[in-house]
Design a protein around this motif. Structure first.
Motif, mmCIF file in Angstrom:
data_model
loop_
_atom_site.group_PDB
_atom_site.id
_atom_site.type_symbol
_atom_site.label_atom_id
_atom_site.label_comp_id
_atom_site.label_asym_id
_atom_site.label_seq_id
_atom_site.Cartn_x
_atom_site.Cartn_y
_atom_site.Cartn_z
ATOM 1 N N UNK A 213 0.835 -1.198 0.000
ATOM 2 C CA UNK A 213 0.000 0.000 0.000
ATOM 3 C C UNK A 213 0.870 1.247 0.000
ATOM 4 N N UNK A 214 0.394 2.248 -0.689
ATOM 5 C CA UNK A 214 1.107 3.519 -0.762
ATOM 6 C C UNK A 214 1.357 4.071 0.636
ATOM 7 N N UNK A 215 0.342 3.993 1.505
ATOM 8 C CA UNK A 215 0.481 4.566 2.849
ATOM 9 C C UNK A 215 1.563 3.874 3.663
ATOM 10 N N UNK A 216 1.636 2.537 3.582
ATOM 11 C CA UNK A 216 2.644 1.825 4.370
ATOM 12 C C UNK A 216 4.042 2.107 3.837
ATOM 13 N N UNK A 217 4.178 2.212 2.532
ATOM 14 C CA UNK A 217 5.490 2.491 1.948
ATOM 15 C C UNK A 217 5.960 3.896 2.320
ATOM 16 N N UNK A 218 5.052 4.855 2.314
ATOM 17 C CA UNK A 218 5.423 6.217 2.676
ATOM 18 C C UNK A 218 5.765 6.306 4.161
ATOM 19 N N UNK A 219 5.079 5.516 5.003
ATOM 20 C CA UNK A 219 5.399 5.492 6.425
ATOM 21 C C UNK A 219 6.788 4.906 6.667
ATOM 22 N N UNK A 220 7.150 3.902 5.899
ATOM 23 C CA UNK A 220 8.466 3.277 6.027
ATOM 24 C C UNK A 220 9.575 4.239 5.609
ATOM 25 N N UNK A 221 9.376 4.926 4.500
ATOM 26 C CA UNK A 221 10.397 5.844 4.014
ATOM 27 C C UNK A 221 11.716 5.136 3.790
ATOM 28 N N UNK A 222 12.792 5.722 4.328
ATOM 29 C CA UNK A 222 14.122 5.115 4.161
ATOM 30 C C UNK A 222 14.623 4.517 5.462
ATOM 31 N N UNK A 223 13.692 4.196 6.378
ATOM 32 C CA UNK A 223 14.074 3.730 7.710
ATOM 33 C C UNK A 223 14.422 2.249 7.736
ATOM 34 N N UNK A 224 15.388 1.906 8.573
ATOM 35 C CA UNK A 224 15.753 0.503 8.755
ATOM 36 C C UNK A 224 14.862 -0.102 9.849
ATOM 37 N N UNK A 225 14.939 -1.425 10.070
ATOM 38 C CA UNK A 225 14.039 -2.076 11.021
ATOM 39 C C UNK A 225 14.174 -1.620 12.481
ATOM 40 N N UNK A 226 15.240 -0.923 12.822
ATOM 41 C CA UNK A 226 15.328 -0.396 14.188
ATOM 42 C C UNK A 226 14.417 0.816 14.370
ATOM 43 N N UNK A 227 13.971 1.397 13.256
ATOM 44 C CA UNK A 227 13.152 2.604 13.304
ATOM 45 C C UNK A 227 11.739 2.379 12.778
ATOM 46 N N UNK A 228 11.551 1.367 11.957
ATOM 47 C CA UNK A 228 10.222 1.082 11.403
ATOM 48 C C UNK A 228 10.089 -0.402 11.143
ATOM 49 N N UNK A 229 8.922 -0.936 11.529
ATOM 50 C CA UNK A 229 8.562 -2.327 11.239
ATOM 51 C C UNK A 229 7.135 -2.339 10.709
ATOM 52 N N UNK A 230 6.791 -3.332 9.882
ATOM 53 C CA UNK A 230 5.409 -3.423 9.401
ATOM 54 C C UNK A 230 4.422 -3.536 10.553
ATOM 55 N N UNK A 231 3.275 -2.901 10.422
ATOM 56 C CA UNK A 231 2.244 -3.033 11.454
ATOM 57 C C UNK A 231 1.712 -4.465 11.514
#
Length: 219
Positions: free
Chosen positions: A163-181
Motif C-alpha cells: 500500500x502507498x500509505x505503508x510504503x510512505x510510512x516506512x520511508x528510508x528507515x531501517x528495522x530499528x526505526x520502522x517495522x510493518x504493522x
C-alpha cells in the motif's frame, strides 16, 4: 500476493542477477497469506538468516551527501510499453487486468499492513532496502549502473507491491526505526532484508542488527 517464504530459497542461490526480458506472467491460482507459519522449515530458514546476519559488516550510518534517487535509475523497461513496476504489479497481483502490458486493475494484498487493494494507483513498489538506506550503507561507492541493478533487482526479495500509505510510512528507515504493522510478516521481513543486504554487501548499524535479530525470533 507473495506466498509466505517465496524468497527463502534465494538465500542459497543469490549468485545471479538476471535482467528483465519481459513482463512476468500472472499465476491465476496465486493465493497466499500474510502470516508465515512457524514450521521446522521456517525455523531452519531463520537459522540461515541468522548466519547471514552475523556475516554482515557493522558500521555507522553513512552520510547522505551527494544522494539522489537519480543515482538509482529505475524503473527499467521490461518489454513494450511496460517497466519493472508493471512486472512487480503483475507478479504480485491476482486477477490482474492489462492494457497492453500496463497494469490497470487487479487485486493485491499489502503484507505490511494486511490491506487488500484493487486500484494500482493505491500501490507503491517498495524497495525492501530503501535506496537512501543503501546509499548510507555502502551504495554511495557504487557507480550508477550497479545502483540501477540494485534498484531494479527482481531476483532478490527487494521489490514488491504494498500500500502507498505503508510504503510512505516506512520511508528510508531501517528495522530499528520502522517495522510493518502486520507483525505476522516480521519474520519474512527480516529474512528478506538480510538476504538483500548480504547479497549486495551492504552494512548494518548495531541497532539495525539487533532489531533484525529480534524479528527473527518471531519465525
Amino acid at each position: 500476493m507473495r506466498t509466505p517464504g517465496i524468497f527463502v530459497n534465494v538465500l542459497a542461490a543469490v549468485a545471479v542477477l538476471t535482467s528483465v526480458a519481459g513482463c512476468v506472467p500472472v499465476d491465476p491460482g496465486s493465493t497466499g497469506s500474510s502470516a508465515t507459519p512457524r514450521t521446522s522449515e521456517s525455523s531452519a530458514s531463520a537459522t540461515e538468516s541468522t548466519r547471514l546476519l552475523d556475516q554482515l559488516a557493522i558500521a555507522r550510518s553513512g552520510s547522505m551527501s551527494g544522494y539522489s534517487r537519480e543515482h538509482f535509475p529505475h524503473w527499467r523497461k521490461a518489454g513494450k510499453n511496460c517497466d519493472v513496476r508493471d512486472t512487480v504489479l503483475q507478479r504480485d497481483g491476482t486477477g490482474v487486468e492489462l492494457s497492453g502490458c500496463n497494469v490497470v486493475g487487479g487485486r493485491w494484498h499489502s503484507v505490511y499492513d494486511n490491506k487488500t487493494l484493487t486500484d494500482p494507483a493505491d500501490l507503491d513498489i517498495d524497495h525492501m532496502v530503501p535506496l537512501a538506506n543503501a546509499w548510507r550503507s555502502g551504495a554511495d561507492d557504487w557507480d550508477d549502473k550497479k545502483r540501477g541493478d540494485f534498484a531494479n533487482d527482481l531476483t532478490r526479495p527487494q521489490l514488491f507491491a504494498v500500500s502507498l500509505n505503508s510504503n510512505r510510512a516506512k520511508g528510508d528507515q531501517d528495522p530499528s526505526l520502522w517495522k510493518p504493522s502486520n507483525r505476522d510478516f516480521w519474520c519474512e521481513y527480516a529474512q528478506d532484508w538480510i538476504a538483500v543486504k548480504h547479497y549486495w554487501k551492504l552494512t548494518v548499524t548495531s541497532a539495525e542488527k539487533d532489531a533484525l535479530a529480534d524479528m527473527l525470533e518471531t519465525c
